[in-house]
Design an enzyme around this catalytic site. Structure first.
Site, mmCIF file in Angstrom:
data_model
loop_
_atom_site.group_PDB
_atom_site.id
_atom_site.type_symbol
_atom_site.label_atom_id
_atom_site.label_comp_id
_atom_site.label_asym_id
_atom_site.label_seq_id
_atom_site.Cartn_x
_atom_site.Cartn_y
_atom_site.Cartn_z
ATOM 1 N N LYS A 97 0.833 -1.192 0.000
ATOM 2 C CA LYS A 97 0.000 0.000 0.000
ATOM 3 C C LYS A 97 0.881 1.261 0.000
ATOM 4 O O LYS A 97 2.096 1.178 0.215
ATOM 5 C CB LYS A 97 -0.942 -0.061 1.217
ATOM 6 C CG LYS A 97 -1.928 -1.249 1.145
ATOM 7 C CD LYS A 97 -2.810 -1.329 2.383
ATOM 8 C CE LYS A 97 -3.791 -2.494 2.299
ATOM 9 N NZ LYS A 97 -4.671 -2.575 3.504
ATOM 10 N N TYR B 31 -12.260 -2.972 -3.313
ATOM 11 C CA TYR B 31 -12.799 -3.021 -1.948
ATOM 12 C C TYR B 31 -14.325 -2.948 -1.925
ATOM 13 O O TYR B 31 -14.910 -2.538 -0.922
ATOM 14 C CB TYR B 31 -12.206 -1.886 -1.113
ATOM 15 C CG TYR B 31 -10.783 -2.156 -0.629
ATOM 16 C CD1 TYR B 31 -10.491 -3.286 0.140
ATOM 17 C CD2 TYR B 31 -9.740 -1.269 -0.904
ATOM 18 C CE1 TYR B 31 -9.207 -3.531 0.600
ATOM 19 C CE2 TYR B 31 -8.444 -1.509 -0.438
ATOM 20 C CZ TYR B 31 -8.186 -2.639 0.313
ATOM 21 O OH TYR B 31 -6.921 -2.883 0.785
ATOM 22 N N ASN C 100 -1.847 -0.221 7.275
ATOM 23 C CA ASN C 100 -1.311 -1.562 7.552
ATOM 24 C C ASN C 100 -0.460 -2.156 6.424
ATOM 25 O O ASN C 100 -0.279 -3.363 6.339
ATOM 26 C CB ASN C 100 -2.423 -2.508 8.038
ATOM 27 C CG ASN C 100 -3.503 -2.747 7.007
ATOM 28 O OD1 ASN C 100 -3.382 -2.324 5.854
ATOM 29 N ND2 ASN C 100 -4.563 -3.433 7.401
ATOM 30 N N GLU D 187 -8.690 -10.853 -8.177
ATOM 31 C CA GLU D 187 -7.948 -9.596 -7.952
ATOM 32 C C GLU D 187 -6.764 -9.464 -8.909
ATOM 33 O O GLU D 187 -6.467 -8.366 -9.389
ATOM 34 C CB GLU D 187 -7.488 -9.516 -6.489
ATOM 35 C CG GLU D 187 -8.669 -9.327 -5.525
ATOM 36 C CD GLU D 187 -8.292 -9.476 -4.054
ATOM 37 O OE1 GLU D 187 -7.111 -9.741 -3.737
ATOM 38 O OE2 GLU D 187 -9.197 -9.333 -3.213
#
Ligand code: DAT
Ligand code: MG
Length: 151
Positions: free
Chosen positions: A11, A51, A114, A128
């Site tokens: 991320k 998401y 995270n 994905e």
């Protein structure tokens, strides 16, 4: 266990904090096979699609702005049992609850920062990877280490 594929993503906080090499290393050293890798600025619509199961959650807008706040590193990893194993290597969603030795347990303190994503089922791994990678961005190859990893 079956050969599976998992979508793993570093991320924006992981990229900004200089953790790309450290995180890739953990999956590489475990013995999984990298099939796709790119640095990528995620558009809002892709983040929302990725998401979508969380779209009704109160934290959804913050999650989308976090994921689109800077470049991410998109990865496709393959291996026997890679989906569940990668989730173990990553650790619990809340980094304060993640065990030491896991990526989140060692490198993060907050759920909203995270550092890494990992698919939660083999079906979602395949879904994905198809969502984040285009035709021609994945490579099939045989690492020389394979016979030293599996009998
Ligand atoms: P994971 O990333 O461990 O698979 P998830 O799929 O339940 O966790 O949620 C996806 C991401 O959404 C998670 O990495 C961080 C964010 N998130 C989840 N629960 C949250 C919460 N209660 N507050 C803020 N962000 C949350
Ligand atoms: Mg999840």
């Amino acid at each position: 266990a079956e050969v599976e594929e998992s979508y793993i993503m570093i991320k924006p906080d992981g990229v900004q904090r200089g953790l790309v090499g450290e995180i890739i290393s953990r999956f590489e050293k475990k013995g999984f096979k990298l099939k796709g890798l790119k640095l990528f600025q995620c558009p809002k619509d892709l983040a929302e699609e990725h998401y979508k199961d969380l779209s009704s959650k109160p934290f959804f807008p913050k999650l989308i702005s976090y994921i689109t706040s800077g470049p991410v590193v998109c990865m496709a990893w393959e291996g026997v049992g890679v989906v569940a194993s990668a989730r173990k290597l990553i650790g619990a969603t809340n980094p304060l609850q993640a065990e030491p030795g896991t990526i989140r347990g060692d490198l993060a303190v907050q759920t909203g920062r995270n550092v890494v994503h990992g698919s939660d089922s083999p079906e979602n791994g395949t879904r994905e990877i198809a969502l984040w990678f285009k035709e021609g961005e994945l490579t099939e190859w045989t690492p020389v280490q394979t016979p030293w990893l599996v009998e």
